[in-house]
Scaffold this motif. Structure first.
Motif, short mmCIF file in Angstrom:
data_model
loop_
_atom_site.label_atom_id
_atom_site.label_comp_id
_atom_site.label_asym_id
_atom_site.label_seq_id
_atom_site.Cartn_x
_atom_site.Cartn_y
_atom_site.Cartn_z
N TYR A 5 15.97 101.52 76.26
CA TYR A 5 15.55 100.19 76.86
C TYR A 5 14.28 99.78 76.47
O TYR A 5 13.17 100.14 77.09
CB TYR A 5 15.75 100.51 78.33
CG TYR A 5 15.69 99.54 79.27
CD1 TYR A 5 16.23 98.03 78.71
CD2 TYR A 5 15.37 99.29 80.66
CE1 TYR A 5 16.19 96.94 79.62
CE2 TYR A 5 15.47 98.14 81.50
CZ TYR A 5 15.99 97.09 80.90
OH TYR A 5 15.84 95.74 81.67
N ARG A 6 14.57 98.67 75.55
CA ARG A 6 13.39 98.29 74.81
C ARG A 6 12.68 96.93 75.58
O ARG A 6 11.71 96.47 74.96
CB ARG A 6 13.45 97.74 73.52
CG ARG A 6 14.40 98.82 72.78
CD ARG A 6 15.09 98.52 71.32
NE ARG A 6 13.53 98.54 70.33
CZ ARG A 6 12.86 97.71 69.85
NH1 ARG A 6 13.07 96.56 70.28
NH2 ARG A 6 12.06 97.84 69.03
N ILE A 12 18.31 101.92 86.46
CA ILE A 12 19.38 102.41 85.48
C ILE A 12 20.02 103.53 86.29
O ILE A 12 21.37 103.78 86.13
CB ILE A 12 18.79 102.89 84.24
CG1 ILE A 12 18.41 101.72 83.36
CG2 ILE A 12 19.84 103.86 83.40
CD1 ILE A 12 17.85 101.96 82.06
N VAL A 57 25.89 98.95 82.91
CA VAL A 57 24.97 97.76 82.23
C VAL A 57 25.78 96.30 82.35
O VAL A 57 25.26 95.53 82.93
CB VAL A 57 24.47 98.24 80.98
CG1 VAL A 57 23.81 96.93 80.61
CG2 VAL A 57 23.51 99.41 80.97
N HIS A 71 9.09 101.27 75.40
CA HIS A 71 10.53 101.57 75.06
C HIS A 71 11.03 102.90 75.66
O HIS A 71 10.53 104.00 75.55
CB HIS A 71 10.83 101.92 73.72
CG HIS A 71 10.49 100.77 72.75
ND1 HIS A 71 10.18 100.59 71.14
CD2 HIS A 71 9.94 99.49 73.35
CE1 HIS A 71 9.89 99.38 70.96
NE2 HIS A 71 9.75 98.64 72.10
N PRO A 97 12.43 100.37 86.25
CA PRO A 97 13.57 100.28 85.52
C PRO A 97 14.54 101.42 85.53
O PRO A 97 15.71 101.44 85.47
CB PRO A 97 13.01 99.83 84.23
CG PRO A 97 11.82 100.09 83.99
CD PRO A 97 11.28 100.07 85.47
N ILE A 152 23.94 94.99 74.95
CA ILE A 152 23.80 96.47 74.23
C ILE A 152 24.08 96.49 72.59
O ILE A 152 25.09 95.87 72.44
CB ILE A 152 25.00 97.28 75.08
CG1 ILE A 152 24.52 97.30 76.49
CG2 ILE A 152 24.82 98.68 74.49
CD1 ILE A 152 25.58 98.27 77.32
N VAL A 163 20.52 90.38 78.66
CA VAL A 163 20.74 91.60 78.44
C VAL A 163 22.02 92.06 77.55
O VAL A 163 23.11 91.44 78.06
CB VAL A 163 20.98 92.33 79.98
CG1 VAL A 163 21.28 94.08 79.82
CG2 VAL A 163 19.56 92.32 80.77
N PHE A 182 18.81 96.74 74.87
CA PHE A 182 19.37 97.94 75.11
C PHE A 182 20.19 98.51 74.09
O PHE A 182 21.39 98.19 73.89
CB PHE A 182 20.20 97.74 76.60
CG PHE A 182 20.29 98.97 77.36
CD1 PHE A 182 19.44 99.19 78.48
CD2 PHE A 182 21.28 99.76 77.23
CE1 PHE A 182 19.56 100.30 79.09
CE2 PHE A 182 21.42 100.96 78.02
CZ PHE A 182 20.69 101.09 79.26
N LEU A 184 19.47 95.05 86.27
CA LEU A 184 18.61 95.60 85.04
C LEU A 184 17.50 94.72 84.54
O LEU A 184 16.33 94.93 84.51
CB LEU A 184 19.56 96.05 83.73
CG LEU A 184 19.17 97.14 83.17
CD1 LEU A 184 18.66 98.49 84.00
CD2 LEU A 184 20.47 97.47 81.94
#
Ligand code: ADP
Ligand code: MG
Length: 730
Positions: A477-478, A493, A384, A347, A489, A416, A414, A468, A391
């Motif tokens: 960011y899991r 980002i 994002v 994570h 990654p 959030i 993806v 995320f 991503l």
């Protein structure tokens, strides 16, 4: 083979906890003892050299030769006094791990006299014969040389071997002779400086004292521990890091009794030991606990600047691998070592902070600071949203394919998570009429921004299913894979957020010029628009659910389960443009990286496929046939004794074994054939697709009958260490 299994089980069961000898007392007494840190530099360098090096670290400027000579000399004296005999540039080629080639300090001069040397030139630059590192075709076309160059922003450290002597490791970047980036660290550094520049331009709108913005990372590391003897008796674990066969044990993680449970003594000793080693290397490990799955654990450090944190995570994994052996464990970083129970992630907690000490994603009690906070938050959301596929590409590997969108979440979509309070704040901003602010009016009250602070400070919502998630003062960011180098990654980002912040600043300047508006009003106006444009990426529900997949599709969000498919995003013109505009990667480098990723993917699946074929035929089928022969004898005897009814169930088992065995043999043959066909396909993308579909599809088809046989065949004869043994003996 069953002999090996039982021998391993015996060995594992008889283990004693290895005693760990660490000094009692404060951690501060040994923290960073094995790194060439600021204190050592201050003590050993001339004031002039010290100032130059620290300035170079802050500004990223080059260090001139004379200073390099002085630093090298100090580094050598320090390292030799601590028992180091060798030095190496420590770099991160695109293999995912780190690389090193040790050179001795010792040398002889022209008249044969021995001396110890480490020149500034060797500190600054080396030329490893690096032709065997992945380069995606970049170097083949020029020449096979590459060089490594010192990264002064990450301190040099000493690693000790079993004999007690050490190697001075100098963190470095790795580039081709023609300047192309061939590692994970150099684009990360470039992305960090792009982000610094862009974020500073936005931060100064709120506080003109800000001169620098750094990205921060705290990488929580999940892993499994398996006894060394058991590990060595499983060829699949040894060679692929994951089990390709194994029936689920009666007890898996359904009772959820492992999570945060008390830590077994042998495991605890291992943790104490590797943490001690990490602390001496200046890796600020803080948290340890049992994870959800049996035999799964987590280590988490305090966050640091991203480049340092990425180095530290790679180093932490390395230390864990070494120390685990001392405790007769093997540590598994694979994303999915065992079917049917949770896999492992890393994570990546990410945020940005200023040189004035402000966390830009941290809410505040002051309305003015709240606006800054919301500005950065919304820009991250927008970045994002606009670059979700990029991503996703940054975490696409064969290992992570088992997690994302496969048997386990987080999904490949993806999205959030913000938490109810934050959602409410954004809704307010989005829906509130734009008001114009008169002179003397309180802009924050008029814009409704005065209510934000108190709401946010108790924002404690958590959603473990979101890839995320905003967790109060950072994004988590899991979806990053547990074996990944976080640099990849993080680089993405940083780059997309930098790009977004540049756009925000441009929009802000344009509005301010055109309307001479009040700054708060202008900012809110832009944020309103961003929220509208990107809110479809926000999702508060259960990311693991089937409904989310459907809803996400309706919202038009991508859901790419296949890694090769996901990687394709790198090649999209709009993304290449961002990388080039931010000065992070060139089109050529992106193509090279894409190829390397695909090659990696193919090779990993190829290894697994061979393993599956080998284990299925030489371990499982051969055992099944032997066992079947025993059953046939028994059935025959019973029949000879006229016990036909009694022979019946045995004959049924014989039939079932026969059926499974022929199914396995047939599938293995077909899979081998599919591999042969794929191997002659020239086109890399096409070959990756074949490996990811045609070949990988056989894995489950072969596994199913193998796992059924595990339940049928006498436990005494079964050759592969079983899940219950792998997961519960420690
Ligand atoms: P949580 O309750 O969200 O899990 P923790 O305090 O346990 O929060 O932190 C988890 C990880 O996030 C740790 O590695 C921590 O150092 C890191 N972290 C905390 N604040 C930040 C930040 N501003 N930037 C990056 N990482 C952070
Ligand atoms: Mg966490």
């Amino acid at each position: 083979m069953a002999r090996l299994r039982f021998k391993a089980v015996d060995e594992a069961q008889g283990r004693q906890t290895i005693k760990v000898d660490i000094p009692v007392g404060k951690v501060t007494e040994y923290y960073g003892a094995n790194i060439f840190n600021d204190d050592v530099m201050r003590a050993m360098l001339s004031p002039e050299a010290y100032t130059k090096v620290t300035t170079a670290i802050k500004s990223g400027e080059r260090i001139d030769r004379e200073i390099a000579d002085e630093v090298a000399s100090a580094m050598k004296s320090w390292a030799v006094s601590k028992g180091a005999t060798h030095y190496t540039h420590w770099f991160q080629p695109l293999t995912g791990g780190s690389a090193e080639k040790h050179d001795a300090f010792f040398d002889i001069n022209f008249d044969g006299k021995a001396l110890e040397k480490f020149k500034g030139s060797s500190l600054v630059q080396q030329e490893p014969d690096a032709s065997s590192f992945p380069n995606g075709g970049i170097r083949a076309t020029f020449e096979a040389r590459g060089y490594t160059a010192w990264d002064p922003t990450s301190p040099a450290f000493i690693i000790y071997n079993e004999a007690g002597t050490g190697t001075l490791c100098v963190p470095s970047i790795f580039v081709s002779y023609t300047g192309e980036l061939l590692d994970s660290k150099s684009p990360l550094l470039k992305s960090l400086s792009a982000l610094d520049k862009a974020a500073t331009e936005v931060a100064i709108i709120f506080d003109r004292h800000v001169e620098k913005v750094s990205a921060t990372l705290g990488a929580e590391q999940e892993y499994f521990l398996v006894d060394k003897a058991l590990f060595n008796a499983r060829p699949d674990l040894m060679m692929a890091g994951r089990t390709v066969f194994g029936h689920a044990p009666a007890k898996g993680q359904q009772l959820e009794d492992h999570y945060f449970g008390s830590i077994a003594p042998r495991v605890n000793a291992f943790m104490v030991d590797f943490e001690f080693e990490c602390l001496k290397l200046g890796i600020p490990v803080r948290t340890r606990h049992n994870e959800v799955a049996p035999a799964q654990f987590e280590a988490a450090p305090t966050f640091e600047e991203v480049n340092l944190a990425c180095d530290h995570n790679i180093l932490l994994m390395d230390v864990m691998r070494r120390v685990s052996k001392k405790h007769n464990f093997e540590v598994l970083f694979h994303e999915k070592p065992f079917a049917g129970i949770n896999g492992s992630g890393k994570h990546n907690n990410w945020s940005m902070s200023t040189d004035t000490g402000v966390n830009l994603l941290g809410p505040s009690t002051k309305p003015k600071e709240s606006l800054r906070f919301v500005t950065f938050l919304v820009n991250v959301i927008k970045a994002v949203h606009d670059n979700a596929d990029l991503l996703r590409a940054s975490i696409a590997t064969s290992g992570n394919e088992h997690r994302l969108g496969a048997n386990e979440a987080p999904p490949a979509i993806v999205s959030i998570f913000l938490g109810t309070q934050m959602i409410k704040v954004l809704e307010d901003i989005e829906n509130k009429e734009i008001v114009s602010i008169e002179k003397g009016e309180n802009a924050y009250i008029k814009l409704g921004l005065n209510r934000i602070p108190s709401i946010l400070l108790d924002n404690t919502d958590r959603n473990r299913t979101s890839p995320f998630a905003f967790t109060g003062n950072k994004f988590e960011y899991r979806a990053v894979g547990s074996s990944a180098n976080s640099a990849q990654p993080m680089m993405v980002i940083n780059t997309i957020v930098a790009n977004q912040l540049v756009k925000f600043r441009e929009a802000y300047d344009a509005e301010m010029n055109e309307h001479e508006g009040k700054k708060e009003e202008v900012i809110v106006k832009i944020l309103k628009q961003y929220i509208k444009e990107s809110k479809k990426i926000l999702f508060e529900g259960n990311g693991y659910s089937e409904e989310w997949k459907q809803e996400a599709a309706q919202r038009g969000l991508s859901n790419v389960a296949s890694a090769p498919e996901a990687l394709k995003a790198y090649l999209r013109p709009e993304f290449i443009e961002i990388f080039e505009k931010m000065g992070v990667l060139t089109e050529r480098e992106i193509h090279a990286r894409y190829e390397i990723e695909l090659e990696n993917y193919i090779k990993k699946i190829q290894i697994e496929s061979r393993l599956i074929g080998d284990l299925a035929m030489n371990h499982v089928v051969s055992t099944a046939i032997k066992y079947q022969t025993k059953l046939v004898q028994t059935a025959k005897s019973l029949k000879e004794m006229e016990l036909h009814q009694e022979a019946e169930p045995i004959i049924n088992i014989i039939k079932e074994i026969s059926a499974r065995v022929s199914e396995i043999s047939k599938k293995v043959e077909e899979m081998t054939e599919a591999r042969k066909q794929a191997n002659v396909v020239e086109d890399l993308e096409q070959r990756a697709k074949l490996y990811g579909n045609d070949i990988k599809n056989f894995f489950e088809e072969i596994r199913y009958p193998v796992d059924k046989l595990e339940l049928l065949i006498d436990d005494e004869d079964w050759p592969l260490v079983k899940y219950r043994e792998l997961l519960y003996i420690r």
